[in-house]
Write a protein that holds these residues in place. Sequence first.
Motif, PDB file in Angstrom:
ATOM      1  N   PHE A  76       6.482  85.118  54.171  1.00 46.43           N
ATOM      2  CA  PHE A  76       5.969  84.160  55.273  1.00 46.43           C
ATOM      3  C   PHE A  76       4.952  84.982  56.255  1.00 46.43           C
ATOM      4  O   PHE A  76       5.388  86.071  56.562  1.00 46.43           O
ATOM      5  N   PHE A 109      14.074  86.891  54.450  1.00 47.82           N
ATOM      6  CA  PHE A 109      13.205  85.602  54.346  1.00 47.82           C
ATOM      7  C   PHE A 109      12.414  85.843  53.070  1.00 47.82           C
ATOM      8  O   PHE A 109      11.518  86.661  52.910  1.00 47.82           O
ATOM      9  N   ARG A 110      12.274  84.789  52.237  1.00 43.07           N
ATOM     10  CA  ARG A 110      11.645  84.658  51.019  1.00 43.07           C
ATOM     11  C   ARG A 110      10.916  83.388  50.781  1.00 43.07           C
ATOM     12  O   ARG A 110      11.328  82.228  50.878  1.00 43.07           O
ATOM     13  N   ALA A 111       9.491  83.467  50.893  1.00 42.28           N
ATOM     14  CA  ALA A 111       8.938  82.255  50.814  1.00 42.28           C
ATOM     15  C   ALA A 111       8.812  81.946  49.196  1.00 42.28           C
ATOM     16  O   ALA A 111       7.840  81.846  48.493  1.00 42.28           O
ATOM     17  N   GLU A 112       9.941  81.453  48.767  1.00 41.90           N
ATOM     18  CA  GLU A 112      10.179  81.062  47.386  1.00 41.90           C
ATOM     19  C   GLU A 112       9.539  79.824  47.161  1.00 41.90           C
ATOM     20  O   GLU A 112       9.947  78.904  47.436  1.00 41.90           O
ATOM     21  N   PRO A 113       8.621  79.899  46.002  1.00 37.63           N
ATOM     22  CA  PRO A 113       7.922  78.853  45.622  1.00 37.63           C
ATOM     23  C   PRO A 113       8.847  78.072  44.780  1.00 37.63           C
ATOM     24  O   PRO A 113       8.300  77.039  44.222  1.00 37.63           O
ATOM     25  N   ALA A 136      14.810  80.081  51.242  1.00 38.19           N
ATOM     26  CA  ALA A 136      13.861  80.647  52.065  1.00 38.19           C
ATOM     27  C   ALA A 136      14.169  81.700  53.291  1.00 38.19           C
ATOM     28  O   ALA A 136      13.695  82.573  53.573  1.00 38.19           O
TER      29      ALA A 136
END
Lengths: 460, 460
Positions: B219, B255-259, B267
Amino acid sequence: MSPRTLVADLPAHAGATVTIAGWLHRRRALKSVPFLVIRDRTGLAQVVFSAPPHPGPNTPPPSQGGVPESILSPTPDKNGHQAEMRPSCPQLGAGVDKFSDGTEIAQLSEETVVEVTGRVVANKQAPGGIEIVEATIEVLATPEKRPPFDLYRPTIPAALPTVLDNAAVALRHPELKRRHEIAARSVAAFRRALDHRGFTEVHTPKIVATSTESGANVFQLDYFGKPAYLAQSPQFFKQALVGVFERFYEVGPVFRAEPHDTARHLAQYTSLDAELGFITDHRDVMAVLRDVIAEMATAVGPEAPAVPAAIPTISYPAAQEILHSTEPDLSPEDERRLGEWALDNHNSEFLYVTGYPMTKRPFYTHPDPSAPELSNSFDLLFRGLELVTGGQRLHHHADYLAALGPEAEQYRDYLATFAHGMPPHGGFAIGLERWVARVLKVPNIRGTTLFPRDLHRLRP
Amino acid sequence: MSPRTLVADLPAHAGATVTIAGWLHRRRALKSVPFLVIRDRTGLAQVVFSAPPHPGPNTPPPSQGGVPESILSPTPDKNGHQAEMRPSCPQLGAGVDKFSDGTEIAQLSEETVVEVTGRVVANKQAPGGIEIVEATIEVLATPEKRPPFDLYRPTIPAALPTVLDNAAVALRHPELKRRHEIAARSVAAFRRALDHRGFTEVHTPKIVATSTESGANVFQLDYFGKPAYLAQSPQFFKQALVGVFERFYEVGPVFRAEPHDTARHLAQYTSLDAELGFITDHRDVMAVLRDVIAEMATAVGPEAPAVPAAIPTISYPAAQEILHSTEPDLSPEDERRLGEWALDNHNSEFLYVTGYPMTKRPFYTHPDPSAPELSNSFDLLFRGLELVTGGQRLHHHADYLAALGPEAEQYRDYLATFAHGMPPHGGFAIGLERWVARVLKVPNIRGTTLFPRDLHRLRP
């Protein structure tokens, strides 16, 4: 790794041969006799090298421990080199060197990672009254460069920006490290005090759809193509969770896009939040906070301030009388003077100020039923500075609608909590870095933050 | 608020008159006799109203407790209304109503916040073997609307998205609340296990200048006009702090901007990170992790899995033989089969897999000195699913330069740590929500997250 003895445990091993491990904290060569100070997480140990030509377990050299002058005795030994390469990974940059040669030891640089094996002897002049003699040393890792400042001085001889730029090294300084150990003990005490009172620990989102306390000073981020914000406090989740756990706490980061570059503002700090339901009013919250602060102070140790069994309390109107003020909020100078007043009149470094005007408190603050222009809120002053803010919150849905007016729609998730039945509740938040800075009298909050983030600082 | 007794403590008060407080969990009116279940943070209490026409301390009505049928007896009483308005804030939306009239009580809606005063009697049919009779009730807050689902059913009768959309209410369901109490106890056990082993708790920045694990799934935010990122893990700070504390842990958000919109991606989740220095290799880390997991399992209670004194371990090449596989990583199906193998061959729900190929591990992973194409890393499988990842890290500066190549410059803050002398070290990270989900067999990780954040969900 040989079985390792921690430096703090050395006194229990007097007479025995032990292995310690740590960093070469200070290196001195006096008349060719190397004399090292080794630092591990528990303390500093003095090590004296006086290896015989052919050291070995069956030919112990005569003890030279117990006499501080021994480290000055001229016993150079350039024949004792017993380099012994251990098998190392083919692709790894350094193996392990084991030697006791005075010259080579004298050339090791500070922050070399070492294992030292030797005999523990009493020496009143050494740190902890103990030192290691007849030592051999193994190098586990060799620094590429010298630290930018001497870590063995009582305070780091560098300005704060240099210290912060080199935090990974600076934090190895025992005094800086100690501040964070006190922080850890303080947090453990915060939790322990609340665990004993039936609180549950929670973890709430740090990414939120709407800014919480106010529209300003909030970090915006790209959330899968949509705007989102970093939470400035867990306030809204806290209140919702009173409906679930009744009483709980959170220890976590909060984010403030503070445009101020001062000694007390950070863009991220660790907030110790607690909230509890089924209270009569804010005084129930103050009673819990008093006990929490007392337990945190005990955890600090001898430097801790005394927390009175009942912290003296003054109402905002009474404070105004003392200050001859008609202002709706306290200035830093006002707080300082009230701190003096509490010390003079109640022999207390702590003072509760209650009943701040509603106009100066957030919209969710509960008014004082007997004087609705004042609030059921409080600040806890410590040594004349605000340390904690807290109070009773509104709990009726209709009161939120009235307080928010046309803004209510943008708070719909928050308001849903109150539409479903909420008890009277309140809470408080303690800034961890601020607590440690004030207890230890560290002037800048960056000095009690591992890796501070502020207007100008995003690294390391 | 009257002095309050918690529901869990009622059995100790049999025969006494007490006041409990909580939410109206379930309301039933059977032949006009209201019968309520009150929920507080410690449990559920059954309350029976059978007030006489003129109730008072000197005219106790005949006991009707102990007999479950009593709540069915036709003793309507519409004369006992003793509404007693307390002083309330002028601007506040609701006061406090106190009454014991059967009809009015029957009309209270679920989630009304109440205080109930009555006599505690044994009733084997009631929850906890106890109920409150001859009760009067005070309303502390009235809900504006009914919950979107019945909280008194064994499971919430709604689909997961509805539950999550209404989290502030749904989490009041005893089973959902219990999951988070187990999470809290698990975290406390994690800390306790490590505190006893000399670890220090730390808090690291969540806003970083460069993305950590990889450039993807990060992010981005606006940091005072400059780009910055939310930390995907505290990895880099963790390693730097080995140089300070040697061994420490952090409990905090990552935090992971997991798609990916799956049952196991979030997230934001709560990561339980631990790192320790002066290890021989990854096996020292695995030994600490085993003890941590055992303490966490104990904290869960009767549902906890058995953690073997020595968790069975299989090397990646040996696992490949069992699986007849030549792939460089394990598929979910591979992990499931290895879980079965561990259960069949070692009677263990836990299995360590060690020595994953270096190509599938992050650049900071330490190779196996005896087989450099394999790594000193491990996964801990639990019931055939990966629960924890960990391993030994590189500690020599030169090894990082070799591993990073031309990318080294962008890691300069990170590399500074290793330029100043670092011991062999390693660590692991446990996802808290994943742990609870797997222990309690909750199929979707959102079911063990208070307010989940994912590709499609940014609120409440």
